[in-house]
Design an enzyme around this catalytic site. Sequence first.
Site, PDB file in Angstrom:
ATOM      1  CD  GLU A  85     -10.571   9.281   2.852  1.00  0.00           C
ATOM      2  OE1 GLU A  85      -9.761   8.221   3.091  1.00  0.00           O
ATOM      3  OE2 GLU A  85     -11.732   9.251   2.728  1.00  0.00           O
ATOM      4  CD  GLU A 125      -8.659  -1.069   6.964  1.00  0.00           C
ATOM      5  OE1 GLU A 125      -8.825  -0.839   5.715  1.00  0.00           O
ATOM      6  OE2 GLU A 125      -7.214  -0.911   7.267  1.00  0.00           O
ATOM      7  CG  ASP A 138       4.212  -7.017   8.246  1.00  0.00           C
ATOM      8  OD1 ASP A 138       3.641  -6.439   7.399  1.00  0.00           O
ATOM      9  OD2 ASP A 138       3.288  -7.781   9.021  1.00  0.00           O
ATOM     10  CG  ASP A 139       3.215  -9.920   4.537  1.00  0.00           C
ATOM     11  OD1 ASP A 139       3.409 -10.618   5.610  1.00  0.00           O
ATOM     12  OD2 ASP A 139       1.797  -9.407   4.731  1.00  0.00           O
ATOM     13  CE  LYS A 176     -27.846  18.530  11.331  1.00  0.00           C
ATOM     14  NZ  LYS A 176     -28.574  19.020  10.259  1.00  0.00           N
ATOM     15  CE1 TYR A 177     -27.234  14.066  11.009  1.00  0.00           C
ATOM     16  CE2 TYR A 177     -25.655  15.728  10.483  1.00  0.00           C
ATOM     17  CZ  TYR A 177     -26.736  15.116  10.367  1.00  0.00           C
ATOM     18  OH  TYR A 177     -27.754  15.735   9.334  1.00  0.00           O
ATOM     19  NE  ARG A 184      -2.247  -4.543  -0.888  1.00  0.00           N
ATOM     20  CZ  ARG A 184      -1.692  -3.951   0.080  1.00  0.00           C
ATOM     21  NH1 ARG A 184      -0.670  -4.400   0.744  1.00  0.00           N
ATOM     22  NH2 ARG A 184      -2.198  -2.690   0.730  1.00  0.00           N
ATOM     23  N   GLY A 233      -5.772   0.832   8.853  1.00  0.00           N
ATOM     24  CA  GLY A 233      -4.805   0.137   9.448  1.00  0.00           C
ATOM     25  C   GLY A 233      -5.367  -1.358   9.637  1.00  0.00           C
ATOM     26  NE  ARG A 234      -5.611  -7.152   5.960  1.00  0.00           N
ATOM     27  CZ  ARG A 234      -6.222  -8.010   6.837  1.00  0.00           C
ATOM     28  NH1 ARG A 234      -6.808  -7.592   8.022  1.00  0.00           N
ATOM     29  NH2 ARG A 234      -6.294  -9.479   6.576  1.00  0.00           N
ATOM     30  N   GLY A 271       0.682  -1.061  -0.081  1.00  0.00           N
ATOM     31  CA  GLY A 271       0.015   0.057  -0.101  1.00  0.00           C
ATOM     32  C   GLY A 271       0.987   1.223   0.039  1.00  0.00           C
ATOM     33  CE  LYS A 328       4.406  -0.065   2.381  1.00  0.00           C
ATOM     34  NZ  LYS A 328       3.677  -0.817   1.429  1.00  0.00           N
ATOM     35  CB  THR A 329       3.124  -0.072   6.440  1.00  0.00           C
ATOM     36  OG1 THR A 329       1.837  -0.225   6.764  1.00  0.00           O
ATOM     37  CG2 THR A 329       3.622  -0.370   7.782  1.00  0.00           C
ATOM     38  CB  ILE A 330      -0.220   4.620   6.525  1.00  0.00           C
ATOM     39  CG1 ILE A 330      -1.287   3.501   6.180  1.00  0.00           C
ATOM     40  CG2 ILE A 330       0.396   5.544   5.327  1.00  0.00           C
ATOM     41  CD1 ILE A 330      -2.572   4.142   6.046  1.00  0.00           C
ATOM     42  CG  ASP A 331      -1.505  -0.657   8.284  1.00  0.00           C
ATOM     43  OD1 ASP A 331      -1.967   0.579   7.505  1.00  0.00           O
ATOM     44  OD2 ASP A 331      -1.748  -1.695   7.783  1.00  0.00           O
TER      45      ASP A 331
END
Length: 560
Positions: free
Chosen positions: A429, A312, A176-177, A243-244, A146, A252-253, A82, A203-206
């Site tokens: 995003e 996630e 990691d993979d 109101k919401y 991938r 994050g897998r 990713g 690398k990984t945003i996770d």
Amino acid sequence: MTQLSPLQIERLKYQPKLPASLQNGVNSLEMVEGDATQSVADQESIKNLFTNTYGKPTVTFKSSSSSNPNEARNVGVILSGGQAPGGHNVIAGLYDALKKSNPQSKLYGFLGGPSGIIDGKYVEFDDEFIDAYRNTGGFDIIGSGRTKLETDDQFRKSLEVCKKLGISAVVIIGGDDSNTNAALLAEWFVKNNAGIQVIGCPKTIDGDLKNDQIEISFGFDTATKTYAELIGNIERDANSAKKYWHFVKIMGRSASHVALEAALQTQPNITLISEEIEAKKMSLSSIIDYMVDIIVKRANVGKNFGIVIVPEGLIEFIPEMGSMISNLNNIMPSLESDSAFVNATTIREKFDIVENRLDSENAKVYSSLPTLIKEQLLADRDPHGNVQVSKIETEKLLIEMIANRLDDMKLQGDFIGKFSAQSHFFGYEGRCAFPSNFDADYCYSLGYNAYALISKGLTGYLSSVKNLIKPADQWIAGGVPLTMMMNMERRNNEMKPVIKKALVELDGPVFKRLADNREDWAMNDRYLFPGAVQYFGPSSVCDITTVTLQLEQSKELASV
Ligand code: FBP
């Protein structure tokens, strides 16, 4: 001609910072070896699988006053998995180090991820090519993929391609993979006397590729700041309209690091952490109890709004759901070749077939889910054969279950408020945002340092840059043997060597910051509005890294 935005034009001019040791280039470096290393677990098995690359020492670099000329080398680079902000700067750092060391050296980029090296699809970089991508987000410079690089046939094909291009080192930028595969490739090249080194970059945003040697993977800093900006904006909207209830699922897998960091930066009313839910063996129903309790208490004081952060990967950490998903992952291959399932004319027929095949407890869980979720659970698998959690709308599942529970409570007179919910999923995003100053510097340093490792003849190492809460010139550059981070895990019913994923530590300072504050944040609106990623201004705002890293480092400093 490509049109550039004003920010893009400004960011292209940014000069990323390097650790002091690398500032004079890789020809003026002294390498300091640490002790021999061991894998984090299963030492005998890992040693037997990596007979040529196991046990090597960690290394760090010091700048040296003498400069040694470096031979010209051809290097190949791969982006894997990713997207994560800063990938382009890893390549820029690698390119600059290699060209400064010897202008005759060449850098090739393999296209579309690991499949590029197998299929021989590549580009050769030059100054103009690299310059257009400096300090930009995305992986579009060469694309990513991938494909898992793990079979003898793939290794052999990669060797042929490298030989054709005269490549003597490959840099794999991945999680990691992908770095597990880098370790396998490094071992295979040594075993087959290929004369090709392999270096990984974390690398990984996770944020789950971290350990005693790697403080954080790149991209986590920018992605969490981007999500925190968006959550802050939503908090302000919620606090304005009142109101919401906003349910925000955060990418994050598997691990909840991203959700946790985004929560610490924004202080929402409810934050679910998958690792805690698993540790406490909380059922889906008890998670709903916990959330409904807060929603009702807020409604009782007239607050029919709030913010919920949902990681996630949550669904797989809820014990009964995890068990059902793993059962589903196991039966999916046979279902996909089952004509009754493939030719079923309605989705209900498919659900029935699935329920008949699942073990009885898992079938009950599956059958209790809303149609939308049941359908999403049957969607395409990832390359490991697992359900793709980014496609499961857990946030909508929670909303539906909470709404049903509140309807029942209303009938009983136990809920007097209103519950109107909005769902969001923040993932894509943030993965290609312009890198923060931190990620721009860190990535450039990782790439530069990868070439330092190559120039010292190392293979099977991960580029490591440490001391990250300090200014960049105090960062410590070096390398960690990939095998040091490995253990054995069951994958597709087989025990495999893999780099150990770092999950949120429930006894660590980062989770503790949430646990100590969440009751207060639930009822009293302590929202923080971090705003957009900053590139200049007071350095405490624009150059500092995440709360996670600061808390983790201060814990380590305190224990020294
Ligand atoms: P990597 O681990 O490869 O960096 O990817 C992480 C991630 O962004 C996860 O957070 C997310 O679950 C997944 O990728 C989404 O995958 P895809 O890009 O295939 O939709």
